[in-house]
Design a protein around this motif. Sequence first.
Motif, mmCIF file in Angstrom:
data_model
loop_
_atom_site.group_PDB
_atom_site.id
_atom_site.type_symbol
_atom_site.label_atom_id
_atom_site.label_comp_id
_atom_site.label_asym_id
_atom_site.label_seq_id
_atom_site.Cartn_x
_atom_site.Cartn_y
_atom_site.Cartn_z
ATOM 1 N N UNK A 69 0.776 -1.233 0.000
ATOM 2 C CA UNK A 69 0.000 0.000 0.000
ATOM 3 C C UNK A 69 0.805 1.280 0.000
ATOM 4 N N UNK A 70 2.128 1.204 -0.105
ATOM 5 C CA UNK A 70 2.943 2.410 -0.020
ATOM 6 C C UNK A 70 3.250 2.985 -1.401
ATOM 7 N N UNK A 71 3.409 4.314 -1.449
ATOM 8 C CA UNK A 71 3.771 4.978 -2.695
ATOM 9 C C UNK A 71 4.683 6.153 -2.372
ATOM 10 N N UNK A 72 5.373 6.665 -3.385
ATOM 11 C CA UNK A 72 6.190 7.864 -3.244
ATOM 12 C C UNK A 72 6.312 8.527 -4.607
ATOM 13 N N UNK A 73 6.043 9.826 -4.661
ATOM 14 C CA UNK A 73 6.211 10.624 -5.880
ATOM 15 C C UNK A 73 7.352 11.594 -5.610
ATOM 16 N N UNK A 74 8.458 11.425 -6.336
ATOM 17 C CA UNK A 74 9.657 12.220 -6.097
ATOM 18 C C UNK A 74 9.790 13.340 -7.129
ATOM 19 N N UNK A 75 10.648 14.307 -6.829
ATOM 20 C CA UNK A 75 10.995 15.352 -7.789
ATOM 21 C C UNK A 75 9.861 16.280 -8.128
ATOM 22 N N UNK A 76 9.000 16.601 -7.163
ATOM 23 C CA UNK A 76 7.860 17.485 -7.403
ATOM 24 C C UNK A 76 8.305 18.932 -7.170
#
Length: 680
Positions: A69-76
């Motif tokens: 269930x984990x997520x990560x959006x980088x470089x925003x």
Amino acid sequence: MLRISTLSLLVLAALGLLLGPALALHAPAPQPQTGTIAGLVTDDAGHPLGGVYVVLDGTTQGSATTLDGRYAIHGIPAGTYDVTASFVGHTPVTTTGVEVRAGQTKVLDFVLAPKDVDFTGRPVVQYEVPVEPKTPSEVGDDESIDISMDLELRSASPPPPPSAELLRARASYASGVGLVGYGDAQTYNPPRNRESYAAIDENPFKRVGDAPLSTFGIDVDVASYANVRRMLNDGVLPPIDAVRIEEFVNYFTYDYPDPEGAAREGAPFSITSEVAVAPWQPAHRLVRVGLQGRRIDTDDLPPANLVFLLDVSGSMNSPNKLPLLKSALRLLVNELREEDTVAMVVYAGAAGVVLEPTSGADKETILGALDRLEAGGSTAGGQGLALAYQVARQQFDAEKNNRILLATDGDFNVGPSSDAEMLRLIEKERESGVFLSVIGFGTGNLQDSKMETIADHGNGNYAYIDTIQEAQKVLVAQMGGTLFTIAKDVKLQVEFNPAAVAAYRLIGYENRLLADEDFNDDTKDSGDLGAGHSVTALYEVIPVGADSPTLAGLPTVDPLRYQANTTPEPDFEPSNADDELLFVKLRYKQPDGDTSRLLTHAVRPANTPMARASTDTQFAAAVAAFGMLLRESDNAGTTTFDTVLALARDGRGEDAHGYRGEFIRLVDTARVLQSAQASR
């Protein structure tokens, strides 16, 4: 007033030129101008959801959750965004005004609810953590996979049908009219669904006196589980014949010992067993027999000669087909080494080579060829298969792993494509050392039985990819098992002790059964085992003296008039091992061998309650019971979805990758769907 001469200015300028670089070395490092959004996505019961797409609205940035269930959006870039979490069959949730600060991680959790449940999804918590953002290349195995280039997958599956359609769902699939296009209940008119599944007649109980031997070939395919998961996530109970219980059980890994620790000199796998009380019938026993293939690190795998055979016909023009296929193969390409080679053959109205054999080090060229693929035209599958074998022969190397990887929705409908003709070609080519594996994609056109048959005859395996997470599992985490065979023609034969067992049945493997005499016949083809793969077989046995209504209802065979029921060999010496329940014999060949080798393993009886059995046996029993419920099996006994859930939770164990937790969520989904169907 301060006056500065021209000479002074020149001196200062010169000093600046000299000291500038030194001053720059001591200047503060530039601060990051981007931040990260990360968090956890669960359903309304608190179970983690894998495969949820979390995106920044109006941008090309997003990520998908892992199975935990984990997520990560980088470089925003620093700023304020609206963030949406969406998942098939669930109500999307959008959080507005999420502020991203440079150099920090915004933690944003979501709760999603099934659309058929009166519950409004909601974001749960937001807070900031001063953690420097990572680049996608720095994301570890325990973090989500960044798919910012593949946000077209957000629409990979259509929305679920209206609630009023749930009653028609199963009948529609079974009759060939599937839930492919959805709309308002009054205008619901789905297109024809061409998915096909081979009929499965469940293995019956057999009396040991009439049939003392059980013989079958192993099955390492896991496509059935992933395909059924797709249906359940779409809000539909699967057709009975889509459920192959052995593939459900074998989807999961178990704590089997490595061959090195099993005193099996030279054998590429170990054999283990456990016996416990059957949870659905306390008078019976459940026997778990497990094989564990030798685990090989990716860097230690033999070099691979791969041919990607890719279906780019018009039927692949759907977000959950060709776009997902391209994203999945990108993951595999990124794992290739310099000594590996890849060629690419495509087929639609005709077949052609779009990439000549290329080193795995030249990823830019391979990915460029992959990115340029577009769908259109009819399906010359037979022509594509013949061309792929031609390319494979041209780059064949006996010291390498030579394999074709066929990726398709399963349709072969133009040109020389009869099943018999294709199978003859595949059987001929496998003898040369070129093996064939199959990966299925998409909905509405899945020719499941044909794809499984092709992989079986090609000495390969069959997988189905419904999400980018499944691609990660099949093509990265289990790349050795998918692409590298360590043993071929693996057969099992189990002999039951008539002093201990009155009757038995093999759970699953209906399309892998062999005649007893095939066990010693090295010309008979059977299943193959890949590096790191495990195989689990479950038998339900009725002990001698058990008070079992099943045994009382079994038909009997009249005694033979002229000979005994079994004719022993001249040198046969019967065993008086009263402490044995059954005896396992296993035959296998080396990948390049023609003569089989024999392994044996004795299993002792036990009356261990299921609650005291190992977590692996508890979980395998839960998976088998779930399959029986979906198949509406007469052998399910007292099993209900609630008892399966309890058994699976007790047997979940460590669950490092979250696969068992996802199974629990699927069981709960099936329970809700069945209840809704019954109530309507």
